[in-house]
Enzyme design. Sequence first.
Site, PDB file in Angstrom:
ATOM      1  N   ARG A 161       0.809  -1.225   0.000  1.00 34.16           N
ATOM      2  CA  ARG A 161       0.000   0.000   0.000  1.00 34.16           C
ATOM      3  C   ARG A 161       0.840   1.272   0.000  1.00 34.16           C
ATOM      4  O   ARG A 161       0.396   2.304  -0.467  1.00 34.16           O
ATOM      5  CB  ARG A 161      -0.922   0.008   1.212  1.00 34.16           C
ATOM      6  CG  ARG A 161      -2.067  -0.969   1.032  1.00 34.16           C
ATOM      7  CD  ARG A 161      -3.183  -0.592   1.934  1.00 34.16           C
ATOM      8  NE  ARG A 161      -4.269  -1.527   1.846  1.00 34.16           N
ATOM      9  CZ  ARG A 161      -5.212  -1.645   2.765  1.00 34.16           C
ATOM     10  NH1 ARG A 161      -5.198  -0.867   3.826  1.00 34.16           N
ATOM     11  NH2 ARG A 161      -6.182  -2.504   2.622  1.00 34.16           N
TER      12      ARG A 161
ATOM     13  N   ASP B 177     -15.513   9.887   8.545  1.00 33.25           N
ATOM     14  CA  ASP B 177     -14.401   8.955   8.326  1.00 33.25           C
ATOM     15  C   ASP B 177     -13.090   9.734   8.477  1.00 33.25           C
ATOM     16  O   ASP B 177     -13.053  10.945   8.233  1.00 33.25           O
ATOM     17  CB  ASP B 177     -14.486   8.322   6.926  1.00 33.25           C
ATOM     18  CG  ASP B 177     -13.705   7.014   6.850  1.00 33.25           C
ATOM     19  OD1 ASP B 177     -14.339   5.942   6.904  1.00 33.25           O
ATOM     20  OD2 ASP B 177     -12.458   7.065   6.762  1.00 33.25           O
TER      21      ASP B 177
END
Length: 296
Positions: free
Chosen positions: A58, A169
């Site tokens: 990632r 979020d």
Amino acid sequence: MTAAGASATAALAGGTTAMSAAANAELTPRDFTAIAAIMQSDARIALSEAKMTLVQSRLARRLREHGLSRFSEYVQLVERDKEERGRMVVALTTNHTHFFREPHHFDHLRETLMPLLREKVSQRKPVRIWSAGSSSGEEVYTIAMCLLGADRASASWLRNADVKLLATDISPPVVEAVRRAWYPENAVQAIPEAYRSAWMRPADGGFVMADEARAMVTARVLNLFESWPLKAQYDAIFCRNVMIYFADDAKEELEQRFVDQLAPEGFLYIGHSERMIGPASLRMRSCGHTIYRKGE
Ligand SMILES: C[S@@+](CC[C@H](N)C(=O)[O-])C[C@H]1O[C@@H](n2cnc3c(N)ncnc32)[C@H](O)[C@@H]1O
């Protein structure tokens, strides 16, 4: 080959080299420990060593964007650059979600919660629902569609009602996706046809949520471990598949804060593999798989 062509090829080769260097960069245990410590302190996300390969893949793109070939250099960068540190946290969050995920929660919402909400609306009281760790909005818009009902006529109880859904979020790109409310065709397939035809319309090769659903939703960037600028008491909080990423002390802290934020008799919905583990569970009663209600 022209000089311009030759230099473009060289640049491309350079770019390719940087790209493969980033992709092949070795993540040493020492660099991993430093990255895990940042995730723990900034987002309370607990990364076990089993996640090393995931972290490496990632973050390869982050290294590439900075032209770095070593994780040690990247760690030094995030330790001095607050913005890149935030981007690293975002890159390491898991945003998997879909519409009508864990459908028993939405059956409960329609069968048990909605009659209570309708009653509140008929008494001109506000209704507040929070999708905490909303990812790109599939959860909050599923809630919105359940409230609106399976056809447009069924939404009449919401006319002039004070019903607000909050989606939060830690990751700015997913919050932006909630605001955009656009979903590709494959994401929309999970929505039952009646809801889809009532509350979505084709746009830009995918589908966009109807204004009625969007008008109910406010999306905000919020780290759950920072202070919550929330005045309301919530009728329901959905925090599903978020706490699995936290260690037990962080889960317990969050459970306390969610229960404090719920109205009396409010509901907490958590993910399928989760359960309440801390003392806050004593202030809740279980009323279905991964559904809790405030009040002993
Ligand atoms: C797997 S998704 C779950 C989405 C949705 N709730 C569902 O169940 O489909 C987890 C979300 O939690 C968010 N998250 C992780 N740590 C967070 C934190 N400390 N504060 C706020 N959000 C966080 C991630 O960015 C991610 O979008």
